[in-house]
Design a protein around this motif. Structure first.
Motif, short mmCIF file in Angstrom:
data_model
loop_
_atom_site.label_atom_id
_atom_site.label_comp_id
_atom_site.label_asym_id
_atom_site.label_seq_id
_atom_site.Cartn_x
_atom_site.Cartn_y
_atom_site.Cartn_z
N MET A 1 0.84 -1.19 0.00
CA MET A 1 0.00 0.00 0.00
C MET A 1 0.88 1.24 0.00
SD MET A 1 -2.91 1.55 -0.01
CE MET A 1 -4.13 0.27 0.25
N THR B 1 1.27 4.44 1.13
CA THR B 1 0.77 5.33 2.15
C THR B 1 1.94 5.98 2.86
OG1 THR B 1 -0.78 5.50 4.02
CG2 THR B 1 0.71 3.61 4.01
N ASP C 1 2.34 3.44 7.77
CA ASP C 1 2.89 2.26 7.11
C ASP C 1 3.09 1.08 8.06
OD1 ASP C 1 3.99 1.06 4.71
OD2 ASP C 1 5.95 1.20 5.65
N TYR D 1 -5.06 4.80 4.73
CA TYR D 1 -4.51 4.36 3.46
C TYR D 1 -5.22 5.08 2.32
CZ TYR D 1 -3.05 0.52 6.51
OH TYR D 1 -2.52 -0.22 7.54
N ASN E 1 -5.37 4.31 -0.73
CA ASN E 1 -6.02 3.29 -1.55
C ASN E 1 -6.27 3.81 -2.97
OD1 ASN E 1 -7.06 0.71 -1.95
ND2 ASN E 1 -9.13 1.28 -1.32
#
Length: 645
Positions: free
Chosen positions: A184, A186, A191, A208, A210
């Protein structure tokens, strides 16, 4: 959020709100265990071929006795412009095989693997990772070895701790944790920073963006220098995001979109030699120096089931394959009647989403720890037959064992193909992702130097090392010099590199600009491959080249003569897309001698779309402690703020 298609992968029975609110470890675990591997809509049940088989001598459990499970699915709740989800870490007893006692594990939501978090790409997500773990870590850690060198049939091929000694400091490890959503993109604060641990009763709040393409990620514990035990204890699960581009392809879905989460485990035995179900982390320490070999365990799990079978229809399936093993590289082949099926896998996606077009695999898929691959398989030609997914090694007949190289039992799982008329509902698309673009020479930065990362065999600490390097002028140097490596490329140009950092807490942290692109060159000088992972970033693999590394003096810790280019190597199909893990070093090849394996230079183009403090490291979890370095991504304007350079 609602399912992205009508054939969602939710648990049958309770709706998603019920699943999200389940408060009982036993409740959710029992629900998951009760879910059949697949439900068939409007189709009469047909007896499938295939049958259980005995496993290799000494392993005691029957292969292909238990059906493949699918982890339950969690979908977040909508909260205006973002979505929210709570995921709880719990201690639970998990059934991994019907002939094995329940195994106590650390889990997410009481199941192993953890529930598959399913989202829609573009919807920001906030997750509360709650720690409800109890008790010390449910893993017994031991090691073994002999002074004269590696064993031809290591004890790690078998269960039990006989002939081993306990690793101090593990048995009483309390339940602290740090959840990392691997892949991801982020910021560093979200994290799952491995030193910001949460204890029982505490919560890690992570946001996140996303904002990535439809993809398959995974989440796991990242406790600083101890994740080899916490992930082994069960703290891992899948994360899937979907989008309109993916839905428009009409790919296999619902019961035909199947996660295959790979891992390996070992177990303690009692005084009578019977399996107890207690997790056993067992590694070989080689020679008088006690050099640790990569971890390998004899029991292969898929979705938390040891050597499962899966009943399939004679049609196309989509498999999201994730290697969650501590250190084992899976070299996967599909065998029919003991013979490899050419082109069995059509790769459609990599670590970070779909590629532009399907690519058939000739031979095996080499998947190192942390890597993911999205494949399509057509079972139409195998109606009424059973086929196997196996792990193999180069130079060993597919499906054959190799005890010396930790492959006592090569089988991974069995597919039982129903004897019915093949479905013609799906046609392999010619184009997958029109938005995906392979980087070219013109897309890469040419106004700055490259980052050099060198992986080196065991040094004074008897562990492999990760060196960050800088280019220097070799004038006045005498070779070999400690920490200095010379590389001669395909054009004959010699580059001299000097080590700047090695240990985790050394200075000179790599600091790079947000939104920038850098070229990183990974040079492997060790006798084993290493899967290299970069947090806060994604990359494309530009090239893979083999090098003669015999010029590296392992005693002096520097090159006596330049590491020399030998040949360019082709990228594998699952290396053609966006990634966050890349294997550096030849996979599945057995070459004796300390310099037997060919060295490799892998060049990647790394992009940094988020800011914060992260790390880059080897994703063999037994190597994290010695092959990890900090990484900082900062706004470009901050790099020279206040006149500092």
């Amino acid at each position: 959020m609602e399912p992205t298609h009508p054939e969602g992968n939710d648990l049958p029975g309770p709706n998603r709100r019920t699943v999200l609110r389940y408060g009982s470890v036993a409740g959710l675990a029992a629900m998951a265990a009760a879910v059949p591997a697949f439900t068939r809509s409007g189709a009469a049940a047909v007896a499938a071929p295939g049958a259980p088989e005995p496993s290799a001598a000494g392993l005691m459990l029957t292969k292909f006795r238990d059906p493949l499970r699918r982890p339950p699915v969690l979908r977040p709740r909508e909260r205006g412009d973002h979505d929210e989800l709570t995921v709880r870490m719990r201690t639970a007893d998990v059934t991994l095989h019907s002939e094995l006692p329940p195994v106590t594990m650390w889990t997410y939501e009481g199941v192993y693997p953890g529930p598959t978090i399913e989202t829609v790409s573009g919807r920001p997500l906030r997750v509360a990772w709650e720690n409800h773990l109890t008790g010390d870590i449910p893993v017994t850690a031991v090691d073994f070895g002999q002074a004269k060198g590696p064993m031809t049939d290591p004890l790690s091929n078998y269960p039990g701790a006989e002939g081993c000694q306990e690793v101090p400091g593990v048995a009483a490890m309390p339940p602290w944790g740090a959840a990392h959503l691997h892949g991801m993109l982020t910021g560093g604060g979200n994290d799952g920073w491995m030193e910001n641990l949460i204890g029982p009763g505490d919560v890690q709040l992570s946001a996140y963006p996303n904002a990535q393409a439809a993809t398959t990620l995974w989440y796991h514990d990242h406790t600083h220098h101890l994740s080899r035990f916490s992930v082994y204890a069960g703290l891992a699960g899948l994360f899937v995001s979907r989008n309109a581009e993916e839905r428009a392809l009409g790919l296999p879905k619902g019961a035909h979109d199947v996660p295959l989460i790979l891992g390996d485990r070992n177990f303690v035995t009692d005084a009578a030699g019977a399996l107890t179900g207690r997790l056993l982390h067992k590694v070989e320490m080689v020679g008088a120096q006690r050099l640790m070999r990569p971890h390998a365990a004899p029991y292969t799990l898929v979705n938390g089931v040891i050597w499962p079978y899966l009943e399939v229809d004679p049609r196309w399936y989509r498999f999201r394959i994730v290697n969650t093993a501590n250190s084992r590289i899976y070299r996967l082949m599909l065998l029919a009647d003991g013979v490899p099926v050419p082109g069995a896998f059509q790769v459609i996606g990599t670590d970070h989403g779909l590629i532009d077009r399907p690519v058939a695999v000739d031979g095996a898929i080499n998947l190192s720890p942390g890597e993911r691959v999205d494949v399509l398989v057509d079972f139409s030609a195998f109606r009424g037959r059973a086929v196997k997914l196996v792990n193999t090694l180069q130079g060993v007949a597919p499906g054959a064992p190799d005890r010396r190289n930790d492959l006592l039992e090569p089988d991974v799982m069995q597919f039982r193909v129903a004897d019915r008329k093949p479905s013609k509902r799906f046609t392999l698309p010619e184009v997958l992702s029109p938005t995906f673009k392979r980087l070219t020479h013109d897309d890469l930065p040419h106004d700055r130097g490259h980052r050099w990362i060198v992986t080196v065999g065991p040094g004074t600490g008897n562990m492999p090392e990760l060196w960050e390097m800088e280019e220097i002028d070799p004038a006045g140097l005498a070779f070999p010099a400690a920490g200095v490596v010379q590389v001669r490329d395909a054009a004959g140009t010699v580059t001299t590199l000097r080590r700047t950092s090695m240990a985790y807490d050394d200075g000179n942290t790599i600091t790079t600009a947000h939104g920038g692109t850098e070229i990183w060159k990974y040079l492997n000088l060790t006798a084993a491959p290493h899967p290299m992972h970069i947090h806060l970033a994604h990359f494309q693999v530009m090239s893979r080249e083999s090098y003669d590394i015999t010029g590296f003096d392992r005693i002096a810790r520097g090159s006596a003569r330049p590491i020399a280019f030998r040949a360019a190597s082709a990228l594998e199909p699952h290396e053609l897309g966006e990634k966050d893990v890349i294997r550096v070093g030849t996979a599945g090849q057995i070459v004796p001698g300390p310099n037997g394996t060919p060295g490799e230079l892998v060049t990647v183009a790394v992009r940094f779309p988020v800011v914060g403090r992260g790390v880059h490291h080897c994703h063999m979890l037994e190597h994290e402690q010695h092959m990890m370095r900090p990484l900082v991504v900062t706004p470009a304007a901050h790099l020279h703020g206040g006149g500092h350079h």
